[in-house]
Design a protein around this motif. Sequence first.
Motif, short mmCIF file in Angstrom:
data_model
loop_
_atom_site.label_atom_id
_atom_site.label_comp_id
_atom_site.label_asym_id
_atom_site.label_seq_id
_atom_site.Cartn_x
_atom_site.Cartn_y
_atom_site.Cartn_z
N THR A 69 0.85 -1.18 0.00
CA THR A 69 0.00 0.00 0.00
C THR A 69 0.88 1.23 0.00
OG1 THR A 69 -0.16 0.00 2.41
CG2 THR A 69 -1.93 -1.10 1.21
N VAL A 70 0.38 2.29 -0.59
CA VAL A 70 1.13 3.54 -0.67
C VAL A 70 0.34 4.62 0.06
CG1 VAL A 70 0.13 4.22 -2.87
CG2 VAL A 70 2.38 5.09 -2.21
N SER A 71 1.05 5.47 0.74
CA SER A 71 0.41 6.58 1.43
C SER A 71 1.31 7.79 1.33
CB SER A 71 0.14 6.23 2.90
OG SER A 71 1.34 6.03 3.60
N GLY A 72 0.73 8.95 1.60
CA GLY A 72 1.51 10.16 1.48
C GLY A 72 1.30 11.10 2.64
N ASP A 73 2.32 11.87 2.93
CA ASP A 73 2.29 12.92 3.93
C ASP A 73 2.53 14.22 3.19
OD1 ASP A 73 4.27 13.59 6.96
OD2 ASP A 73 2.78 14.76 5.89
N ALA A 74 1.42 14.91 2.84
CA ALA A 74 1.54 16.12 2.04
C ALA A 74 2.18 17.27 2.81
CB ALA A 74 0.17 16.53 1.52
N THR A 75 2.12 17.21 4.12
CA THR A 75 2.72 18.26 4.94
C THR A 75 4.24 18.23 4.84
OG1 THR A 75 0.88 18.21 6.50
CG2 THR A 75 2.95 19.20 7.27
N ASN A 76 4.78 17.01 4.84
CA ASN A 76 6.23 16.85 4.80
C ASN A 76 6.75 16.37 3.44
OD1 ASN A 76 6.92 17.47 7.64
ND2 ASN A 76 5.56 15.72 8.03
N ASN A 77 5.84 16.26 2.47
CA ASN A 77 6.23 15.85 1.11
C ASN A 77 6.93 14.50 1.08
OD1 ASN A 77 5.16 18.28 0.40
ND2 ASN A 77 7.05 19.17 -0.39
N ILE A 78 6.31 13.53 1.72
CA ILE A 78 6.88 12.18 1.76
C ILE A 78 5.82 11.18 1.29
CG2 ILE A 78 7.91 10.36 3.20
CD1 ILE A 78 8.77 12.54 5.15
N VAL A 79 6.24 10.25 0.48
CA VAL A 79 5.38 9.15 0.06
C VAL A 79 5.98 7.85 0.59
CG1 VAL A 79 4.42 7.88 -1.89
CG2 VAL A 79 4.59 10.37 -1.98
N TYR A 80 5.12 7.03 1.15
CA TYR A 80 5.55 5.77 1.75
C TYR A 80 5.05 4.59 0.92
CZ TYR A 80 6.22 8.76 5.84
OH TYR A 80 6.62 9.75 6.69
N LEU A 81 5.85 3.56 0.88
CA LEU A 81 5.43 2.29 0.28
C LEU A 81 5.50 1.24 1.39
CD1 LEU A 81 4.61 0.78 -2.34
CD2 LEU A 81 7.02 0.17 -2.59
N HIS A 82 4.32 0.80 1.83
CA HIS A 82 4.24 -0.19 2.89
C HIS A 82 4.14 -1.56 2.24
CE1 HIS A 82 3.26 3.20 5.55
NE2 HIS A 82 2.42 3.59 4.61
N MET A 83 5.11 -2.39 2.51
CA MET A 83 5.19 -3.70 1.86
C MET A 83 4.99 -4.80 2.89
SD MET A 83 8.42 -2.98 -0.69
CE MET A 83 9.60 -2.86 0.64
N ASN A 84 3.97 -5.60 2.67
CA ASN A 84 3.66 -6.73 3.55
C ASN A 84 3.72 -8.03 2.77
OD1 ASN A 84 2.92 -5.04 5.87
ND2 ASN A 84 1.13 -4.49 4.67
N GLY A 85 3.83 -9.13 3.48
CA GLY A 85 3.86 -10.42 2.81
C GLY A 85 4.96 -10.52 1.78
N LEU A 86 6.13 -10.04 2.13
CA LEU A 86 7.21 -9.98 1.15
C LEU A 86 7.66 -11.38 0.73
CD1 LEU A 86 9.13 -6.95 2.61
CD2 LEU A 86 8.29 -7.15 0.26
N LYS A 87 8.00 -11.48 -0.55
CA LYS A 87 8.43 -12.74 -1.15
C LYS A 87 9.84 -12.57 -1.70
CE LYS A 87 3.68 -13.40 -2.79
NZ LYS A 87 2.82 -13.60 -4.00
N PRO A 88 10.57 -13.65 -1.86
CA PRO A 88 11.91 -13.53 -2.45
C PRO A 88 11.90 -12.82 -3.81
CG PRO A 88 11.65 -15.68 -1.46
CD PRO A 88 10.31 -15.02 -1.38
#
Length: 132
Positions: A69-88
Amino acid sequence: EVQLVESGGGLVQPGGSLTLSCAASGFTFDDYVIGWFRQAPGKEREGISCFSSRINNAYYTSSVKGRFTVSGDATNNIVYLHMNGLKPEDTARYYCAADKIVGSPLASCLTMTTMDAYLELWGQGTLVTVSS
């Protein structure tokens, strides 16, 4: 100075989670889409997700949908990529890129994640290794 800086990569076990950050500076955050890409050794670069502060629903490619999932913090100009269930097979260098919105944010997202060769603003990348 216009730049993107990724962080948060590392080594994680299969099934684990990791959050990447993309800090943007030097441009108006709301006027751009921020895309996440990855490139595994020996493979072509793949656009996997895209975020815009103007829309509620982010874009995800099928290979990561339901796990990332991706989310953003417009106040601090940061975009996050939250990665779950990671695979090789998620092992890759992950990059963020930015592109000015033309038309709708969703259309801009689809364009940048499918035709990324024209993009000029990239971060340096951060390495994610999924291994036991």
